[in-house]
Design a protein around this motif. Structure first.
Motif, PDB file in Angstrom:
ATOM      1  N   ARG A  68      40.838  38.755  46.845  1.00 56.91           N
ATOM      2  CA  ARG A  68      39.766  38.976  47.818  1.00 56.91           C
ATOM      3  C   ARG A  68      38.572  39.627  47.145  1.00 56.91           C
ATOM      4  O   ARG A  68      38.713  40.415  46.207  1.00 56.91           O
ATOM      5  CB  ARG A  68      40.244  39.911  48.936  1.00 56.91           C
ATOM      6  CG  ARG A  68      41.379  39.377  49.785  1.00 56.91           C
ATOM      7  CD  ARG A  68      41.635  40.326  50.954  1.00 56.91           C
ATOM      8  NE  ARG A  68      41.880  41.688  50.492  1.00 56.91           N
ATOM      9  CZ  ARG A  68      41.698  42.782  51.239  1.00 56.91           C
ATOM     10  NH1 ARG A  68      41.208  42.663  52.470  1.00 56.91           N
ATOM     11  NH2 ARG A  68      41.974  43.979  50.765  1.00 56.91           N
ATOM     12  N   CYS A  69      37.396  39.287  47.617  1.00 59.36           N
ATOM     13  CA  CYS A  69      36.169  39.932  47.179  1.00 59.36           C
ATOM     14  C   CYS A  69      35.724  40.853  48.308  1.00 59.36           C
ATOM     15  O   CYS A  69      35.285  40.373  49.368  1.00 59.36           O
ATOM     16  CB  CYS A  69      35.091  38.911  46.881  1.00 59.36           C
ATOM     17  SG  CYS A  69      35.581  37.692  45.644  1.00 59.36           S
ATOM     18  N   VAL A  70      35.841  42.148  48.094  1.00 59.87           N
ATOM     19  CA  VAL A  70      35.529  43.134  49.136  1.00 59.87           C
ATOM     20  C   VAL A  70      34.593  44.184  48.555  1.00 59.87           C
ATOM     21  O   VAL A  70      34.901  44.811  47.538  1.00 59.87           O
ATOM     22  CB  VAL A  70      36.810  43.814  49.662  1.00 59.87           C
ATOM     23  CG1 VAL A  70      36.460  44.859  50.724  1.00 59.87           C
ATOM     24  CG2 VAL A  70      37.765  42.784  50.230  1.00 59.87           C
ATOM     25  N   ILE A 123      44.610  44.087  40.142  1.00 62.35           N
ATOM     26  CA  ILE A 123      43.193  43.967  39.815  1.00 62.35           C
ATOM     27  C   ILE A 123      42.324  44.654  40.871  1.00 62.35           C
ATOM     28  O   ILE A 123      42.517  44.463  42.071  1.00 62.35           O
ATOM     29  CB  ILE A 123      42.797  42.482  39.700  1.00 62.35           C
ATOM     30  CG1 ILE A 123      43.584  41.826  38.560  1.00 62.35           C
ATOM     31  CG2 ILE A 123      41.308  42.327  39.461  1.00 62.35           C
ATOM     32  CD1 ILE A 123      43.471  40.328  38.549  1.00 62.35           C
ATOM     33  N   ASP A 124      41.385  45.434  40.399  1.00 61.10           N
ATOM     34  CA  ASP A 124      40.374  46.058  41.255  1.00 61.10           C
ATOM     35  C   ASP A 124      39.154  46.283  40.375  1.00 61.10           C
ATOM     36  O   ASP A 124      38.989  47.337  39.773  1.00 61.10           O
ATOM     37  CB  ASP A 124      40.890  47.366  41.841  1.00 61.10           C
ATOM     38  CG  ASP A 124      39.912  47.964  42.854  1.00 61.10           C
ATOM     39  OD1 ASP A 124      38.925  47.290  43.181  1.00 61.10           O
ATOM     40  OD2 ASP A 124      40.142  49.109  43.285  1.00 61.10           O
ATOM     41  N   ILE A 125      38.324  45.250  40.285  1.00 64.15           N
ATOM     42  CA  ILE A 125      37.234  45.276  39.308  1.00 64.15           C
ATOM     43  C   ILE A 125      35.900  44.998  39.979  1.00 64.15           C
ATOM     44  O   ILE A 125      35.820  44.239  40.948  1.00 64.15           O
ATOM     45  CB  ILE A 125      37.460  44.235  38.193  1.00 64.15           C
ATOM     46  CG1 ILE A 125      37.519  42.822  38.781  1.00 64.15           C
ATOM     47  CG2 ILE A 125      38.722  44.554  37.390  1.00 64.15           C
ATOM     48  CD1 ILE A 125      37.490  41.726  37.740  1.00 64.15           C
ATOM     49  N   ALA A 160      39.057  34.324  46.839  1.00 66.67           N
ATOM     50  CA  ALA A 160      39.126  33.856  45.457  1.00 66.67           C
ATOM     51  C   ALA A 160      40.528  33.325  45.179  1.00 66.67           C
ATOM     52  O   ALA A 160      41.504  33.762  45.793  1.00 66.67           O
ATOM     53  CB  ALA A 160      38.790  34.989  44.490  1.00 66.67           C
ATOM     54  N   VAL A 161      40.616  32.394  44.247  1.00 64.26           N
ATOM     55  CA  VAL A 161      41.910  31.841  43.857  1.00 64.26           C
ATOM     56  C   VAL A 161      41.963  31.755  42.345  1.00 64.26           C
ATOM     57  O   VAL A 161      40.959  31.447  41.690  1.00 64.26           O
ATOM     58  CB  VAL A 161      42.147  30.448  44.492  1.00 64.26           C
ATOM     59  CG1 VAL A 161      41.106  29.440  44.008  1.00 64.26           C
ATOM     60  CG2 VAL A 161      43.556  29.951  44.209  1.00 64.26           C
ATOM     61  N   ASP A 162      43.146  32.071  41.789  1.00 63.14           N
ATOM     62  CA  ASP A 162      43.369  31.902  40.360  1.00 63.14           C
ATOM     63  C   ASP A 162      43.692  30.435  40.108  1.00 63.14           C
ATOM     64  O   ASP A 162      44.695  29.910  40.598  1.00 63.14           O
ATOM     65  CB  ASP A 162      44.529  32.800  39.900  1.00 63.14           C
ATOM     66  CG  ASP A 162      44.950  32.527  38.459  1.00 63.14           C
ATOM     67  OD1 ASP A 162      44.136  31.973  37.701  1.00 63.14           O
ATOM     68  OD2 ASP A 162      46.101  32.875  38.108  1.00 63.14           O
ATOM     69  N   LEU A 163      42.854  29.761  39.343  1.00 65.81           N
ATOM     70  CA  LEU A 163      42.999  28.336  39.116  1.00 65.81           C
ATOM     71  C   LEU A 163      44.220  27.983  38.276  1.00 65.81           C
ATOM     72  O   LEU A 163      44.620  26.820  38.210  1.00 65.81           O
ATOM     73  CB  LEU A 163      41.739  27.783  38.453  1.00 65.81           C
ATOM     74  CG  LEU A 163      40.457  27.923  39.271  1.00 65.81           C
ATOM     75  CD1 LEU A 163      39.252  27.475  38.455  1.00 65.81           C
ATOM     76  CD2 LEU A 163      40.552  27.151  40.578  1.00 65.81           C
ATOM     77  N   LEU A 164      44.828  28.987  37.637  1.00 59.60           N
ATOM     78  CA  LEU A 164      46.011  28.744  36.820  1.00 59.60           C
ATOM     79  C   LEU A 164      47.301  28.879  37.613  1.00 59.60           C
ATOM     80  O   LEU A 164      48.211  28.061  37.489  1.00 59.60           O
ATOM     81  CB  LEU A 164      46.029  29.696  35.614  1.00 59.60           C
ATOM     82  CG  LEU A 164      44.859  29.545  34.645  1.00 59.60           C
ATOM     83  CD1 LEU A 164      44.895  30.624  33.583  1.00 59.60           C
ATOM     84  CD2 LEU A 164      44.883  28.162  33.996  1.00 59.60           C
ATOM     85  N   GLN A 205      36.601  30.590  47.044  1.00 60.94           N
ATOM     86  CA  GLN A 205      36.807  29.547  48.034  1.00 60.94           C
ATOM     87  C   GLN A 205      36.076  29.926  49.295  1.00 60.94           C
ATOM     88  O   GLN A 205      36.065  31.093  49.697  1.00 60.94           O
ATOM     89  CB  GLN A 205      38.295  29.386  48.357  1.00 60.94           C
ATOM     90  CG  GLN A 205      39.115  28.758  47.228  1.00 60.94           C
ATOM     91  CD  GLN A 205      40.525  28.498  47.680  1.00 60.94           C
ATOM     92  OE1 GLN A 205      41.082  29.227  48.500  1.00 60.94           O
ATOM     93  NE2 GLN A 205      41.117  27.437  47.130  1.00 60.94           N
ATOM     94  N   GLU A 206      35.470  28.952  49.943  1.00 55.03           N
ATOM     95  CA  GLU A 206      34.769  29.256  51.192  1.00 55.03           C
ATOM     96  C   GLU A 206      35.772  29.671  52.252  1.00 55.03           C
ATOM     97  O   GLU A 206      36.864  29.095  52.378  1.00 55.03           O
ATOM     98  CB  GLU A 206      33.994  28.026  51.664  1.00 55.03           C
ATOM     99  CG  GLU A 206      32.833  27.673  50.798  1.00 55.03           C
ATOM    100  CD  GLU A 206      32.039  26.518  51.367  1.00 55.03           C
ATOM    101  OE1 GLU A 206      31.068  26.117  50.707  1.00 55.03           O
ATOM    102  OE2 GLU A 206      32.394  26.048  52.456  1.00 55.03           O
ATOM    103  N   GLN A 207      35.417  30.721  53.017  1.00 60.13           N
ATOM    104  CA  GLN A 207      36.297  31.162  54.097  1.00 60.13           C
ATOM    105  C   GLN A 207      36.283  30.173  55.249  1.00 60.13           C
ATOM    106  O   GLN A 207      35.284  29.492  55.474  1.00 60.13           O
ATOM    107  CB  GLN A 207      35.851  32.538  54.603  1.00 60.13           C
ATOM    108  CG  GLN A 207      35.940  33.628  53.550  1.00 60.13           C
ATOM    109  CD  GLN A 207      35.593  34.968  54.144  1.00 60.13           C
ATOM    110  OE1 GLN A 207      35.984  35.265  55.270  1.00 60.13           O
ATOM    111  NE2 GLN A 207      34.875  35.778  53.389  1.00 60.13           N
TER     112      GLN A 207
END
Length: 486
Positions: A461-463, A437-439, A451-455, A483-485
């Motif tokens: 990461r959000c970069v 993923i790179d969106i 970020a975490v996949d809840l499933l 998720q908070e760092q």
């Protein structure tokens, strides 16, 4: 306003004759008939298998365990057909199903489990055994019920191929009511009111477009909402429903167009298009991610948001081949289709047996006896549905959140659901290859968030305004939350 409870619902559609044969209580046991077809035998057009409402009651715990909290029952009133769209008495639950007592018990038992019950209302036509039509058949022009129907001439020729009265799709078994007649109209509206005495939670309306009278449906809504302001009114409209979703007629419709969009993206080259084309689904197309998104955005933009979040989102039903057959037995694609259904605005709806992977072609094959042999169940599919239902119930954003497109290319689709200050990102890989993923996030989340996949629990990461590093396996879906760092 639409009913608040509906937005939190996950519907399970039951065809009563084919779900389960229950014994009933000792004081009111279910009738025993020798003429029932064998449960596991191939269903026939006319045959009865003997499922009843006692059987539904016996399996309410199963239904709840699968993640469903609302029932949509196909017709249950006295009828000469196994599907019971040929109504003979609108004030009597079919004795073969357990009668009025069984419905009363079902609603009580369901409500104790916080499960809602919606009935199927067939108000456009009845069966030939209906008292008013029988009176007309016997007395012809002298019958006081002559104007309850659209009579062309006498004799009626009710048992010939070319009857002398209007009937649903020219089927003589289904004489069409004349809802312009005040007495007939009042009779039908009184039926709609009556069953709220049993505590029902709403009506699904069969072919309501064929009662081409908006004033009838406006009066229907007034009368129903007077009985229960939180009653759900959902119409069987297969395409654009703008006419009926102005707030004065229906709360929602059966959202088959959304289901077709999901099947088009997930099915790809696997779609059995010929099977679908000969059914109510019509022509199914393989869709890329952008084409799928365009269809979804069009649907979400057609109606008021109250209606969008109340739509009965449905992929298959008693009127279509089963999803397992449409997707040619590809369990991973079926899992992905249902997972996607639970992430979109609207109310997920599952046809009985689809949760265990039952196959089925055209009517009556799509109405097989429910598969109760657990050794034959598709357990991974069941786990997917349970997991998605649980996630949807735990995240208000999946029930109320707006839809925002983020990315679409080939079989890869990403969108956000946003409600207040909360957002989740859904990424869908409807291709046979893994997707790194790179969106773009388009401002959905601040930069630098984890970020975490809840499933799956996998991290991303959000970069620089992008979600990256998450690996999505073929035919899978992720629901990302920040998720908070540390």
């Amino acid at each position: 306003m639409t009913p608040e409870w509906v937005k939190d619902a996950v519907f399970y559609q039951i065809f009563p004759d084919r779900f389960r044969i229950g014994e009933g209580p000792p004081a009111n046991p279910a009738p025993v008939h020798s003429g029932f077809e064998a449960w596991d035998a191939k269903p026939t057009l006319r045959g009865f298998k003997g499922g009843n409402l006692w059987g539904v009651i016996e399996k309410l715990d199963y239904i709840q365990e699968q993640g469903f909290n609302a029932l949509y029952l196909c017709p249950i009133f006295s009828s000469t057909a196994n599907h019971r769209y040929h109504t003979s008495d609108y004030f009597q639950v079919d004795p073969v199903l357990g009668g009025n007592t069984a419905l009363h018990r079902l609603v009580e038992e369901a409500h104790q489990r916080d499960i809602r019950v919606v009935l199927d209302g067939v108000f456009n036509h009845c069966g030939r055994a209906h008292f008013a039509f029988q009176h007309l058949l016997e007395n012809e022009a002298a019958s006081p019920y002559r104007d309850w129907f659209h009579v062309y001439r006498f004799p009626l020729n009710a048992y010939s191929k070319h009857a002398n009265y209007a009937a649903w799709w020219n089927n003589p078994e289904l004489p069409k009511f004349n809802t312009a007649n005040p007495e007939c109209r009042e009779y039908l509206l009184s039926v709609a009111e009556y069953w709220f005495k049993y505590g029902i939670d709403g009506w699904r309306l069969d072919v309501p477009n064929e009662i081409d009278d908006d004033n009838f449906w406006r009066e229907f809504r007034r009368r129903v909402k007077a009985q229960n302001p939180q009653a759900y009114i959902v119409g069987e409209i297969w395409d654009d429903a703008s006419r009926w979703l102005q707030g004065d007629q229906f709360d929602a419709v059966m959202n088959y167009p959304l289901g077709r969009a999901i099947l088009g993206l997930v099915g790809g080259d696997t779609l059995d298009k010929d099977l679908a084309a000969r059914s109510g689904l019509g022509r199914l197309e393989s869709l890329g991610a952008m084409a799928c998104n365009n269809r979804l955005e069009d649907l979400f933009g057609r109606y008021d948001w109250e209606a969008v979040t109340s739509q009965m989102n449905i992929m298959t039903s008693h009127d279509t081949p089963r999803i397992f057959s449409i997707l040619r037995g590809s369990i991973e694609r079926v899992q992905l289709a249902f997972a996607m259904l639970f992430t979109l605005p609207g109310v997920p709806t599952v046809y009985y047996g689809d949760e265990v992977g039952m196959a089925g072609g055209h009517d009556p094959d799509n109405r097989r006896g429910m598969l109760w042999d657990e050794a034959l169940w598709q357990k991974p599919l069941m786990r997917t549905l349970q997991q998605m239902s649980s996630l949807r119930q735990s995240l208000p954003v999946l029930r109320y959140g707006r839809y925002h497109y983020l990315y679409g290319q080939d079989g890869h689709l990403a969108f956000a659901r946003t409600h207040g200050q909360c957002s989740v990102v859904v990424t869908i890989n409807a291709s046979p290859e893994s997707w790194r993923i790179d969106i773009p996030l388009h401002g959905v989340w601040p930069r630098g968030e984890q970020a975490v996949d809840l499933l799956s629990g996998k991290a991303g990461r959000c970069v620089g305004g992008y979600l990256e590093d998450g690996i999505l396996e073929p035919f899978s879906l992720a629901v990302w939350q920040t998720q908070e760092q540390d």
